[in-house]
Enzyme design. Structure first.
Site, PDB file in Angstrom:
ATOM      1  N   TRP A 183       0.865  -1.186   0.000  1.00 46.04           N
ATOM      2  CA  TRP A 183       0.000   0.000   0.000  1.00 46.04           C
ATOM      3  C   TRP A 183       0.901   1.236   0.000  1.00 46.04           C
ATOM      4  O   TRP A 183       1.859   1.324   0.771  1.00 46.04           O
ATOM      5  CB  TRP A 183      -0.918   0.039   1.228  1.00 46.04           C
ATOM      6  CG  TRP A 183      -1.608   1.362   1.294  1.00 46.04           C
ATOM      7  CD1 TRP A 183      -2.567   1.827   0.432  1.00 46.04           C
ATOM      8  CD2 TRP A 183      -1.332   2.434   2.210  1.00 46.04           C
ATOM      9  NE1 TRP A 183      -2.911   3.119   0.763  1.00 46.04           N
ATOM     10  CE2 TRP A 183      -2.178   3.510   1.839  1.00 46.04           C
ATOM     11  CE3 TRP A 183      -0.471   2.593   3.295  1.00 46.04           C
ATOM     12  CZ2 TRP A 183      -2.177   4.728   2.527  1.00 46.04           C
ATOM     13  CZ3 TRP A 183      -0.470   3.798   3.971  1.00 46.04           C
ATOM     14  CH2 TRP A 183      -1.320   4.844   3.594  1.00 46.04           C
ATOM     15  N   GLU A 224      -3.065  -2.717  -2.575  1.00 43.75           N
ATOM     16  CA  GLU A 224      -4.236  -2.110  -1.912  1.00 43.75           C
ATOM     17  C   GLU A 224      -4.532  -0.725  -2.478  1.00 43.75           C
ATOM     18  O   GLU A 224      -3.664   0.142  -2.504  1.00 43.75           O
ATOM     19  CB  GLU A 224      -3.929  -2.016  -0.401  1.00 43.75           C
ATOM     20  CG  GLU A 224      -5.047  -1.446   0.441  1.00 43.75           C
ATOM     21  CD  GLU A 224      -4.700  -1.413   1.933  1.00 43.75           C
ATOM     22  OE1 GLU A 224      -3.536  -1.716   2.300  1.00 43.75           O
ATOM     23  OE2 GLU A 224      -5.582  -1.068   2.738  1.00 43.75           O
ATOM     24  N   LYS A 226      -6.895   2.938  -2.660  1.00 42.16           N
ATOM     25  CA  LYS A 226      -7.503   3.845  -1.681  1.00 42.16           C
ATOM     26  C   LYS A 226      -8.133   5.021  -2.409  1.00 42.16           C
ATOM     27  O   LYS A 226      -7.604   5.470  -3.424  1.00 42.16           O
ATOM     28  CB  LYS A 226      -6.423   4.332  -0.706  1.00 42.16           C
ATOM     29  CG  LYS A 226      -6.969   5.066   0.490  1.00 42.16           C
ATOM     30  CD  LYS A 226      -5.944   5.203   1.592  1.00 42.16           C
ATOM     31  CE  LYS A 226      -6.534   5.942   2.769  1.00 42.16           C
ATOM     32  NZ  LYS A 226      -5.656   5.946   3.932  1.00 42.16           N
ATOM     33  N   ASP A 257      -9.754  -2.865   1.195  1.00 43.77           N
ATOM     34  CA  ASP A 257      -9.877  -2.350   2.565  1.00 43.77           C
ATOM     35  C   ASP A 257     -11.265  -1.725   2.686  1.00 43.77           C
ATOM     36  O   ASP A 257     -11.650  -0.888   1.866  1.00 43.77           O
ATOM     37  CB  ASP A 257      -8.771  -1.313   2.824  1.00 43.77           C
ATOM     38  CG  ASP A 257      -8.763  -0.803   4.255  1.00 43.77           C
ATOM     39  OD1 ASP A 257      -9.836  -0.390   4.746  1.00 43.77           O
ATOM     40  OD2 ASP A 257      -7.696  -0.798   4.892  1.00 43.77           O
ATOM     41  N   HIS A 260     -11.656   2.098   2.252  1.00 41.79           N
ATOM     42  CA  HIS A 260     -10.956   2.787   1.169  1.00 41.79           C
ATOM     43  C   HIS A 260     -11.812   3.146  -0.043  1.00 41.79           C
ATOM     44  O   HIS A 260     -11.307   3.314  -1.147  1.00 41.79           O
ATOM     45  CB  HIS A 260      -9.751   1.964   0.714  1.00 41.79           C
ATOM     46  CG  HIS A 260      -8.629   2.004   1.695  1.00 41.79           C
ATOM     47  ND1 HIS A 260      -7.350   1.623   1.407  1.00 41.79           N
ATOM     48  CD2 HIS A 260      -8.601   2.413   2.990  1.00 41.79           C
ATOM     49  CE1 HIS A 260      -6.584   1.764   2.475  1.00 41.79           C
ATOM     50  NE2 HIS A 260      -7.326   2.239   3.451  1.00 41.79           N
ATOM     51  N   HIS A 284      -8.784  -6.201   4.027  1.00 38.21           N
ATOM     52  CA  HIS A 284      -8.478  -5.448   5.234  1.00 38.21           C
ATOM     53  C   HIS A 284      -9.827  -5.109   5.827  1.00 38.21           C
ATOM     54  O   HIS A 284     -10.476  -4.150   5.411  1.00 38.21           O
ATOM     55  CB  HIS A 284      -7.705  -4.173   4.920  1.00 38.21           C
ATOM     56  CG  HIS A 284      -6.225  -4.383   4.954  1.00 38.21           C
ATOM     57  ND1 HIS A 284      -5.321  -3.356   4.820  1.00 38.21           N
ATOM     58  CD2 HIS A 284      -5.496  -5.504   5.126  1.00 38.21           C
ATOM     59  CE1 HIS A 284      -4.093  -3.851   4.902  1.00 38.21           C
ATOM     60  NE2 HIS A 284      -4.172  -5.151   5.087  1.00 38.21           N
ATOM     61  N   ASP A 292     -12.124   6.834   6.205  1.00 39.58           N
ATOM     62  CA  ASP A 292     -11.247   5.701   6.525  1.00 39.58           C
ATOM     63  C   ASP A 292     -10.668   5.862   7.927  1.00 39.58           C
ATOM     64  O   ASP A 292      -9.476   6.015   8.111  1.00 39.58           O
ATOM     65  CB  ASP A 292     -10.124   5.664   5.475  1.00 39.58           C
ATOM     66  CG  ASP A 292      -9.134   4.547   5.724  1.00 39.58           C
ATOM     67  OD1 ASP A 292      -9.562   3.465   6.135  1.00 39.58           O
ATOM     68  OD2 ASP A 292      -7.927   4.768   5.490  1.00 39.58           O
ATOM     69  N   ASP A 294     -10.646   3.777  10.443  1.00 47.56           N
ATOM     70  CA  ASP A 294     -10.046   2.582  11.041  1.00 47.56           C
ATOM     71  C   ASP A 294     -10.545   2.278  12.446  1.00 47.56           C
ATOM     72  O   ASP A 294      -9.755   2.037  13.356  1.00 47.56           O
ATOM     73  CB  ASP A 294      -8.513   2.695  11.009  1.00 47.56           C
ATOM     74  CG  ASP A 294      -7.977   2.618   9.588  1.00 47.56           C
ATOM     75  OD1 ASP A 294      -8.040   1.537   8.996  1.00 47.56           O
ATOM     76  OD2 ASP A 294      -7.509   3.659   9.065  1.00 47.56           O
ATOM     77  N   ASP A 324      -7.671  -4.472   9.776  1.00 49.09           N
ATOM     78  CA  ASP A 324      -6.913  -3.218   9.717  1.00 49.09           C
ATOM     79  C   ASP A 324      -7.676  -2.113  10.433  1.00 49.09           C
ATOM     80  O   ASP A 324      -8.560  -1.488   9.864  1.00 49.09           O
ATOM     81  CB  ASP A 324      -6.646  -2.834   8.248  1.00 49.09           C
ATOM     82  CG  ASP A 324      -5.731  -1.616   8.150  1.00 49.09           C
ATOM     83  OD1 ASP A 324      -5.166  -1.213   9.183  1.00 49.09           O
ATOM     84  OD2 ASP A 324      -5.581  -1.070   7.036  1.00 49.09           O
TER      85      ASP A 324
END
Ligand code: RNT
Ligand code: ZN
Length: 417
Positions: A183, A224, A226, A257, A260, A284, A292, A294, A324
């Protein structure tokens, strides 16, 4: 067993729908989740002191007790793993190396990860890996492998090449596949003139990274995408189209992810499309709150939808499930336990569905029954099966784990000052 009575009653209810509960449990036991090491120390790592997290990601909070050394992180992971049913994997980032002398990211070697390998073997765990293309002076311009500066680009290409060698070493040592996830935060805060050249540079840098021969049976390369990161709001080199295109053309895996994409996009719907054109996939699993951000994975609708996408189709066999998230506002060990148990719960929930029956209704066009049954299924006694599974696997049942984490906090984490 204290959970047995409820389990037997629940089992009978599922059996009436044609669901084989014991087979669901057997399947769940085989699924591995890759726990991300970076929840344990707010993505700091051990290679560089007092470095600020960069690359458009952010950990917020200053809950006491974060791990400061490899030994502390492993100790915390041991505690978390004792509360999670099943055998799983650990997902390491390059900055978690433990070199004896000072080395930079473009000098990393397998020997710098010996302690992790020893720990993984002891715990019969696999190891996944990530180059760390952020939080480093060479990433200060906002660009890494797509930088127009030859020195910067070369530094990151070298780092990524070495990470693949390290992943191969992990796979050989643990005798499990190692997924290496690439990433890159590369992008511009404001509108660029040239949206093309950085992408060409990223593609040729990736070609160079992947020209290093590693055992493709053991090493899975994933990339990955985004939509944007903090400070790269206007342009991200590794966009979804770029990553999909590169992966399909070059037979690489895509990492999806959950945080993302645009807020109304969901990865549960992307899984089958991506796997139609690629062999393997990395997830993820995260929880975006407005962006994003997380957050720790909760047992929400999208998590269940992700699990359904994997289980209904059998695509779970070609998917590597990683987590993640990084939350520093709560106990970090609890964050791992909550997020990982939720992922497993969602998989069990999906495994307890009478999928064939629902599929038949769908094909027959009986959407009324499809909706009626999927709604009724939501209040089936799924928790009784989960509790039984936890007890059977020798981990705490329901919230029993919380008192143990609190005790660990009192005895160990709170003393880390
Ligand atoms: C960043 C990506 C990436 C990181 C980790 C730490 O937005 O999701 O996967 O979170 O590499
Ligand atoms: Zn991610």
């Amino acid at each position: 067993m204290k959970t047995k009575k409820a389990y037997q009653l629940a089992k009978a209810q599922y059996a009436a729908l044609g669901v084989d509960v014991d087979s669901a449990i057997r399947q769940l036991k085989k699924i591995k989740i890759s726990l991300h090491c970076w929840q344990g120390d707010d993505v700091n790592g051990f290679m560089f002191k007092d470095i600020e997290l960069s690359g458009g990601i952010q950990t917020t909070g200053n809950y006491p007790g974060k791990a400061r050394t490899g030994d502390e992180l492993r100790q915390d992971l041991d505690v978390a793993l004792s509360m999670i049913p099943g055998k799983h994997k650990l997902n390491l980032h390059a900055i978690y190396a433990e070199p004896d002398e000072k080395v930079d990211l473009d000098e990393l070697e397998p020997k710098h990860f010996e302690k992790w390998v020893e720990w993984a073997k002891k715990n019969e765990m696999g190891l996944d890996f990530n180059p760390t293309c952020f939080s480093h002076p060479m990433a200060d311009s906002g660009f890494t492998i797509s930088s127009a500066d030859d020195n910067v680009r070369k530094f990151w290409i070298e780092h990524c090449k070495r990470c693949r060698i390290i992943g191969e070493y992990f796979a050989k040592e643990t005798n499990q596949k190692s997924v290496i996830n690439f990433w890159f935060p590369d992008g511009y805060k404001d509108t660029p003139i040239d949206r093309d050249a950085p992408r060409r540079r990223m593609a040729s840098a990736l070609d160079e990274v992947f020209s290093v021969k590693v055992d493709s049976k053991r090493v899975v390369d994933a990339i990955e995408s985004k939509v944007f990161g903090i400070g790269a709001e206007s342009y991200t080199v590794g966009s979804n189209e770029f990553i999909m295109g590169y992966a399909v053309k070059n037979k690489k895996s895509v990492c999806l992810d959950a945080g993302h994409f645009h807020p109304t996009e969901v990865i549960s719907d992307k899984i089958p499309s991506v796997l139609l054109f690629t062999n393997e996939m990395l997830l993820h699993v995260s929880r975006p709150v407005r962006w994003d951000s997380d957050h720790v994975v909760t047992f929400d609708d999208e998590l269940k939808a992700i699990a359904h996408s994997l289980i209904r189709t059998g695509l779970v066999k070609r998917t590597h499930i990683g987590l993640d998230f990084f939350d520093a506002s709560i106990n970090r060990v609890a964050a791992w336990v909550i997020g990982t148990r939720n992922m497993l719960k969602a998989l069990l929930y999906a495994l307890l569905e009478p999928t064939e029956m629902l599929q038949k209704l769908e094909l027959e066009g009986d959407y009324t029954s499809r909706l009626a049954l999927t709604e009724e299924l939501k209040s089936y006694p799924f928790n009784a099966i989960w509790d039984y599974y936890c007890e059977m696997m020798g981990v705490p049942v329901r919230e029993e784990w919380l008192a143990l984490v609190k005790q660990y906090e009192d005895e160990v984490l709170s003393k880390r000052v």
